[in-house]
Design a protein around this motif. Structure first.
Motif, PDB file in Angstrom:
ATOM      1  N   ARG A  42       0.814  -1.084   0.066  1.00  0.00           N
ATOM      2  CA  ARG A  42      -0.037   0.057   0.165  1.00  0.00           C
ATOM      3  C   ARG A  42       0.898   1.159  -0.151  1.00  0.00           C
ATOM      4  O   ARG A  42       1.949   1.250   0.632  1.00  0.00           O
ATOM      5  N   ARG A  43       0.596   2.312  -0.785  1.00  0.00           N
ATOM      6  CA  ARG A  43       0.884   3.543  -0.544  1.00  0.00           C
ATOM      7  C   ARG A  43       0.510   4.419   0.404  1.00  0.00           C
ATOM      8  O   ARG A  43      -0.875   4.437   0.444  1.00  0.00           O
ATOM      9  N   MET A  44       1.199   4.902   1.459  1.00  0.00           N
ATOM     10  CA  MET A  44       0.769   5.519   2.524  1.00  0.00           C
ATOM     11  C   MET A  44       1.446   6.793   2.762  1.00  0.00           C
ATOM     12  O   MET A  44       2.642   7.000   2.274  1.00  0.00           O
ATOM     13  N   THR A  45       1.050   7.546   3.644  1.00  0.00           N
ATOM     14  CA  THR A  45       1.790   9.099   3.856  1.00  0.00           C
ATOM     15  C   THR A  45       2.454   8.808   5.091  1.00  0.00           C
ATOM     16  O   THR A  45       1.802   8.282   6.248  1.00  0.00           O
ATOM     17  N   VAL A  46       3.556   9.493   5.352  1.00  0.00           N
ATOM     18  CA  VAL A  46       4.322   9.824   6.801  1.00  0.00           C
ATOM     19  C   VAL A  46       3.792  10.526   7.489  1.00  0.00           C
ATOM     20  O   VAL A  46       3.457  11.789   7.225  1.00  0.00           O
ATOM     21  N   HIS A  47       3.101  10.053   8.700  1.00  0.00           N
ATOM     22  CA  HIS A  47       2.505  10.914   9.761  1.00  0.00           C
ATOM     23  C   HIS A  47       3.308  11.732  10.448  1.00  0.00           C
ATOM     24  O   HIS A  47       3.522  12.941  10.796  1.00  0.00           O
ATOM     25  N   LYS A  48       4.502  10.944  11.004  1.00  0.00           N
ATOM     26  CA  LYS A  48       5.790  11.445  12.105  1.00  0.00           C
ATOM     27  C   LYS A  48       6.856  10.898  11.701  1.00  0.00           C
ATOM     28  O   LYS A  48       6.770   9.512  11.375  1.00  0.00           O
ATOM     29  N   VAL A  49       8.043  11.455  11.674  1.00  0.00           N
ATOM     30  CA  VAL A  49       9.236  10.691  11.756  1.00  0.00           C
ATOM     31  C   VAL A  49       9.522  10.227  13.172  1.00  0.00           C
ATOM     32  O   VAL A  49       9.615  11.143  14.045  1.00  0.00           O
ATOM     33  N   ALA A  50       9.740   9.062  13.270  1.00  0.00           N
ATOM     34  CA  ALA A  50       9.989   8.441  14.755  1.00  0.00           C
ATOM     35  C   ALA A  50      11.281   8.408  15.042  1.00  0.00           C
ATOM     36  O   ALA A  50      12.034   7.311  15.380  1.00  0.00           O
ATOM     37  N   HIS A  51      11.864   9.657  15.458  1.00  0.00           N
ATOM     38  CA  HIS A  51      13.416   9.428  15.587  1.00  0.00           C
ATOM     39  C   HIS A  51      13.637   9.639  17.110  1.00  0.00           C
ATOM     40  O   HIS A  51      14.834   9.486  17.542  1.00  0.00           O
ATOM     41  N   LYS A  52      12.553   9.528  17.825  1.00  0.00           N
ATOM     42  CA  LYS A  52      12.726   9.296  19.209  1.00  0.00           C
ATOM     43  C   LYS A  52      11.296   8.991  19.930  1.00  0.00           C
ATOM     44  O   LYS A  52      10.169   8.947  19.261  1.00  0.00           O
ATOM     45  N   LEU A  53      11.466   8.525  21.170  1.00  0.00           N
ATOM     46  CA  LEU A  53      10.200   7.886  21.826  1.00  0.00           C
ATOM     47  C   LEU A  53      10.378   8.378  23.183  1.00  0.00           C
ATOM     48  O   LEU A  53      11.465   8.242  23.836  1.00  0.00           O
ATOM     49  N   CYS A  54       9.122   8.205  23.974  1.00  0.00           N
ATOM     50  CA  CYS A  54       9.201   8.251  25.488  1.00  0.00           C
ATOM     51  C   CYS A  54       9.058   6.961  25.987  1.00  0.00           C
ATOM     52  O   CYS A  54       8.556   5.940  25.477  1.00  0.00           O
ATOM     53  N   ASP A  55      10.042   6.627  26.908  1.00  0.00           N
ATOM     54  CA  ASP A  55       9.940   5.412  27.763  1.00  0.00           C
ATOM     55  C   ASP A  55       8.944   5.108  28.650  1.00  0.00           C
ATOM     56  O   ASP A  55       8.909   5.915  29.674  1.00  0.00           O
ATOM     57  N   THR A  56       7.823   4.626  28.519  1.00  0.00           N
ATOM     58  CA  THR A  56       6.780   4.214  29.131  1.00  0.00           C
ATOM     59  C   THR A  56       6.940   2.882  30.120  1.00  0.00           C
ATOM     60  O   THR A  56       5.910   2.810  30.978  1.00  0.00           O
ATOM     61  N   GLN A  57       7.955   2.366  29.954  1.00  0.00           N
ATOM     62  CA  GLN A  57       8.253   1.127  30.689  1.00  0.00           C
ATOM     63  C   GLN A  57       9.109   1.437  31.959  1.00  0.00           C
ATOM     64  O   GLN A  57       8.652   1.132  33.146  1.00  0.00           O
ATOM     65  N   THR A  58      10.299   2.239  31.976  1.00  0.00           N
ATOM     66  CA  THR A  58      11.021   2.260  33.141  1.00  0.00           C
ATOM     67  C   THR A  58      11.075   3.902  33.387  1.00  0.00           C
ATOM     68  O   THR A  58      11.866   4.234  34.361  1.00  0.00           O
ATOM     69  N   ARG A  59      10.497   4.783  32.499  1.00  0.00           N
ATOM     70  CA  ARG A  59      10.422   6.060  32.865  1.00  0.00           C
ATOM     71  C   ARG A  59      11.978   6.842  32.742  1.00  0.00           C
ATOM     72  O   ARG A  59      12.015   7.590  33.630  1.00  0.00           O
ATOM     73  N   SER A  60      12.653   6.290  31.969  1.00  0.00           N
ATOM     74  CA  SER A  60      14.106   6.757  31.946  1.00  0.00           C
ATOM     75  C   SER A  60      14.147   8.040  31.081  1.00  0.00           C
ATOM     76  O   SER A  60      15.259   8.569  30.785  1.00  0.00           O
TER      77      SER A  60
END
Length: 321
Positions: A42-60
């Motif tokens: 499928r052809r789709m549109t980039v919504h966000k560039v995922a160059h970072k993320l928040c750690d919701t497991q250890t809150r680091s």
């Protein structure tokens, strides 16, 4: 590929994706999941560039992700993971995509090469190898896929936020100031006597719960499609204990930004996977998700993950059309 928000890409076929995966069905520690197969070709549109993320497991804090994006309208439906209803935004490695020329259109169906070896590999790896009764998915494996912490002082992330189109300069400055303020508040609570704490050392937003001990419940029996209004901050805070929880479910500053708004019910949530353990959790009383209500990352340095928050019915009120 230097992808930006709005770029059109095509998800590669199964055979091409299989060639990028290891024996665990992963690339750089990130699983390609069975729920993603429906998007192949499928052809789709980039919504966000995922160059970072928040750690919701250890809150680091923030973690650095390499060469990945989120695509528009591509969330996990949980069909291969016990019907999990968390609706996470899927991560797509650039190796699983190819750029479409400027004349391409998003959501256009394209022939996808089928490979009968891929689905069995992915299905086997939906369970943790050391605990087969627990699930493995992108959310549970994010700390392996993004092992490097990204400190607030790493200025390159803010340049990438703007250059990629994730957010504009004003929003970047706003989130950075909030991040610095919250870290100063945390430091003051560690180093200073309580009498010197500013606003009790609370994070930006200064949410102050109103209860001690047992928290109340409320039932509206909401159905998908119904209109609701998110109650005011004061009304919601009156249902939270000193840990900002109502019967174990947290209310955060990002959610407070929706107080007073009228929205539609997306779903009733009864099952979700615990990111830390992979164990399937069954809720004693269902929670609610709301249409187009996601974490915008304002209070987490513009994390592009757009997690879908869960709402207690006691935090909502039905609106008659």
């Amino acid at each position: 590929m230097n992808l930006r928000v709005g770029d059109v890409v095509e998800v590669r076929g199964e055979a091409e994706i299989l060639a990028t995966l290891d024996e665990r069905g992963e690339l750089d520690g990130l699983p390609f999941m069975p729920e993603m197969l429906a998007f192949c070709g499928r052809r789709m549109t980039v919504h966000k560039v995922a160059h970072k993320l928040c750690d919701t497991q250890t809150r680091s804090g923030l973690r650095r992700m390499e060469r990945a994006v989120h695509l528009a309208e591509a969330r996990c439906d949980g069909s291969a993971h016990g019907g999990c209803q968390t609706a996470c935004s899927l991560y797509w490695k650039e190796a699983w995509l190819k750029r479409v020329g400027s004349g391409g259109e998003a959501f256009q169906e394209a022939p996808a090469a089928r490979d009968g070896r891929l689905l069995p590999l992915l299905e086997i790896n939906t369970r943790k190898p050391d605990a087969p009764e627990h699930y493995a998915c992108q959310a549970t494996e994010l700390l392996r896929a993004a092992p490097v912490c990204l400190p607030v002082r790493s200025l390159g992330q803010y340049v990438t936020d703007v250059r990629s189109g994730n957010v504009g300069p004003a929003r970047t400055a706003h989130a950075l100031l909030i991040g610095i303020f919250n870290r100063l508040q945390a430091a003051s609570k560690r180093l200073l006597p309580e009498r010197l704490w500013f606003r009790k050392g609370r994070r930006w937003g200064f949410l102050r719960p109103g209860l001690r001990g047992r928290t109340p419940s409320g039932t509206l029996d909401l159905k998908p499609g119904e209109l609701v209004r998110v109650k005011s901050q004061a009304e919601i805070l009156a249902t939270l204990n000193e840990d900002m929880l109502n019967r174990g479910l947290g209310f955060e500053e990002e959610m407070a930004r929706y107080c007073g708004k009228v929205v539609r019910v997306q779903a009733r949530v009864e099952r979700c996977i615990d990111e830390r353990s992979g164990r399937m959790l069954t809720m004693k009383s269902p929670c609610i998700t709301l249409e187009n209500v996601v974490c915008q990352g304002v209070h987490s340095l513009n994390c592009p993950r757009e997690f879908v928050p869960f709402w207690r019915e006691i935090w909502l009120e039905r609106v008659t059309p």
